[in-house]
Enzyme design. Structure first.
Site, PDB file in Angstrom:
ATOM      1  N   GLY A  69     -39.588   1.136 -18.936  1.00 35.95           N
ATOM      2  CA  GLY A  69     -39.626   2.478 -18.365  1.00 35.95           C
ATOM      3  C   GLY A  69     -41.055   2.988 -18.201  1.00 35.95           C
TER       4      GLY A  69
ATOM      5  N   ARG B 215     -35.512  10.504 -29.173  1.00 32.32           N
ATOM      6  CA  ARG B 215     -35.904  11.518 -30.157  1.00 32.32           C
ATOM      7  C   ARG B 215     -35.488  12.934 -29.753  1.00 32.32           C
ATOM      8  NH1 ARG B 215     -40.278   7.891 -30.373  1.00 32.32           N
ATOM      9  NH2 ARG B 215     -40.696   7.074 -32.468  1.00 32.32           N
TER      10      ARG B 215
ATOM     11  N   ASP C  28     -42.923   5.386 -20.830  1.00 27.77           N
ATOM     12  CA  ASP C  28     -43.879   4.856 -21.802  1.00 27.77           C
ATOM     13  C   ASP C  28     -44.887   4.016 -21.023  1.00 27.77           C
ATOM     14  OD1 ASP C  28     -42.391   5.645 -24.388  1.00 27.77           O
ATOM     15  OD2 ASP C  28     -40.868   4.679 -23.173  1.00 27.77           O
TER      16      ASP C  28
ATOM     17  N   LEU D 287     -29.046   5.074 -27.114  1.00 26.13           N
ATOM     18  CA  LEU D 287     -29.195   4.948 -25.660  1.00 26.13           C
ATOM     19  C   LEU D 287     -28.886   6.247 -24.927  1.00 26.13           C
ATOM     20  CD1 LEU D 287     -27.637   1.403 -25.127  1.00 26.13           C
ATOM     21  CD2 LEU D 287     -30.015   2.017 -25.606  1.00 26.13           C
ATOM     22  N   HIS D 288     -29.618   6.433 -23.825  1.00 28.89           N
ATOM     23  CA  HIS D 288     -29.440   7.615 -22.972  1.00 28.89           C
ATOM     24  C   HIS D 288     -29.585   7.178 -21.521  1.00 28.89           C
ATOM     25  CE1 HIS D 288     -33.748   7.305 -22.685  1.00 28.89           C
ATOM     26  NE2 HIS D 288     -33.879   7.474 -23.996  1.00 28.89           N
TER      27      HIS D 288
ATOM     28  N   HIS E  58     -32.426   4.690 -20.532  1.00 33.14           N
ATOM     29  CA  HIS E  58     -32.125   3.282 -20.815  1.00 33.14           C
ATOM     30  C   HIS E  58     -31.136   2.728 -19.783  1.00 33.14           C
ATOM     31  CE1 HIS E  58     -32.970   4.680 -25.115  1.00 33.14           C
ATOM     32  NE2 HIS E  58     -33.833   3.697 -24.962  1.00 33.14           N
TER      33      HIS E  58
HETATM   34  P1  AMP Z   1     -36.929   2.573 -26.504  1.00 26.06           P
HETATM   35  O1  AMP Z   1     -35.496   2.389 -26.905  1.00 26.06           O
HETATM   36  O2  AMP Z   1     -37.445   3.952 -26.708  1.00 26.06           O
HETATM   37  O3  AMP Z   1     -37.825   1.489 -27.046  1.00 26.06           O
HETATM   38  O4  AMP Z   1     -36.955   2.382 -24.919  1.00 26.06           O
HETATM   39  C1  AMP Z   1     -36.478   1.201 -24.312  1.00 26.06           C
HETATM   40  C2  AMP Z   1     -36.924   1.206 -22.869  1.00 26.06           C
HETATM   41  O5  AMP Z   1     -36.379   2.347 -22.193  1.00 26.06           O
HETATM   42  C3  AMP Z   1     -38.450   1.297 -22.704  1.00 26.06           C
HETATM   43  O6  AMP Z   1     -38.860   0.424 -21.669  1.00 26.06           O
HETATM   44  C4  AMP Z   1     -38.652   2.748 -22.328  1.00 26.06           C
HETATM   45  O7  AMP Z   1     -39.818   2.970 -21.559  1.00 26.06           O
HETATM   46  C5  AMP Z   1     -37.405   3.006 -21.492  1.00 26.06           C
HETATM   47  N1  AMP Z   1     -37.129   4.453 -21.411  1.00 26.06           N
HETATM   48  C6  AMP Z   1     -37.031   5.329 -22.440  1.00 26.06           C
HETATM   49  N2  AMP Z   1     -36.828   6.582 -21.965  1.00 26.06           N
HETATM   50  C7  AMP Z   1     -36.820   6.488 -20.622  1.00 26.06           C
HETATM   51  C8  AMP Z   1     -36.663   7.435 -19.556  1.00 26.06           C
HETATM   52  N3  AMP Z   1     -36.486   8.733 -19.798  1.00 26.06           N
HETATM   53  N4  AMP Z   1     -36.712   6.993 -18.287  1.00 26.06           N
HETATM   54  C9  AMP Z   1     -36.909   5.662 -18.020  1.00 26.06           C
HETATM   55  N5  AMP Z   1     -37.044   4.720 -18.976  1.00 26.06           N
HETATM   56  C10 AMP Z   1     -37.008   5.130 -20.261  1.00 26.06           C
END
Ligand code: AMP
Length: 252
Positions: free
Chosen positions: A146, A186, A149, A32-33, A36
């Site tokens: 987000g 990543r 994506d 998480l960042h 998220h």
């Molecule tokens: P992931 O863990 O990569 O599957 O992402 C989980 C959710 O976080 C997805 O809806 C992503 O689009 C959202 N997300 C990832 N990075 C960002 C970001 N930089 N800004 C906003 N939402 C994000």
């Protein structure tokens, strides 16, 4: 924060402790960042309860090496969510979520065949399938995705409409580092040299140049370009910095 690993336990709790009031849901793959966390904060603001899932979904990885090297930081993630005031962390395992061994899946036949799909065949089938399972399990009023994506957001929203799901899909703006690079799990795999040049991806994407020219400039800067393409009023890009794939998009 309740940390739940067992889906039967969750389904029972959903009917008892979380049955009154609105429930917000944020599905993630962990590591998480701030991106998220902005989704989590939106959910907490809008709802009585917030559920976050962490599940590194193997069916959406067409490249086994990408799956193997994907950052896993579960204990740190848990602490971050606890600190935000999340009510439930769902952390199911593969066998429970995929008791059908992925024999049943969700296919979309148009948008999922564009942009990211040519270098990641099957990726969106895995995404839509796992999101469908999670949305059915959580039965949230709102689920937060987000805009980073954006193709994924559009596909999930379309799926929710097509299948009359009761959950409303809420888009959240892309959160960026001060230098413009979109937060991504990543990013922590970027070498120091690639991290320095990574913000150029966003600055070129939002420039006045046309997509072909942007691709040329990105190649000149040392990125391997997957695509730079405009669909509707949005410009999408995907590049590799070293072996790390970055995606981003801007309104154009
Ligand atoms: P992931 O863990 O990569 O599957 O992402 C989980 C959710 O976080 C997805 O809806 C992503 O689009 C959202 N997300 C990832 N990075 C960002 C970001 N930089 N800004 C906003 N939402 C994000």
């Amino acid at each position: 924060m309740k940390c739940i690993y067992d889906l039967d336990q969750w389904r029972e709790l959903r009917q008892t402790d979380y049955n009154s009031g609105s429930l917000g849901f944020v599905p993630t793959m962990g590591a998480l960042h701030k991106g998220h966390l902005s989704l989590v904060q939106s959910s907490i603001k809008d709802n009585d309860f917030t559920v976050v899932s962490i599940f590194l979904n193997p069916t959406q990885f067409n490249n086994p090496e990408d799956y193997r090297t994907y950052p896993r930081t579960f204990e740190a993630d848990k602490a971050l969510l606890e600190n935000e005031g999340v009510d439930v962390l769902l952390n199911p395992n593969y066998d429970q979520l995929y008791s059908d061994e992925y024999k049943y899946n969700i296919l979309e036949s148009e948008l999922s065949k564009q942009l990211c799909s040519s270098s990641r065949p099957g990726h969106f089938d895995g995404v839509l399938t796992v999101v469908m399972k999670l949305l059915n399990l959580v039965q949230a009023r709102y689920a937060y995705f987000g805009e980073k994506d954006y193709q994924q957001y559009l596909l999930v929203k379309g799926m929710a409409q097509a299948f009359f799901l009761n959950t409303e899909i809420v888009p959240c703006p892309t959160v960026r580092e001060p230098d413009g690079l979109a937060y991504s799990s990543r990013n922590r795999r970027l070498s120091p040299k690639d991290r320095l040049k990574a913000p150029l991806f966003y600055s070129l994407l939002k420039s006045e140049l046309d997509p072909k020219r942007i691709a040329v400039e990105l190649k000149t800067a040392g990125f391997k370009v997957d695509y730079v393409e405009e669909i509707g009023h949005r410009r999408y890009g995907a590049v590799y910095a070293g072996d790390v794939r970055l995606i981003d998009n801007v309104i154009c």
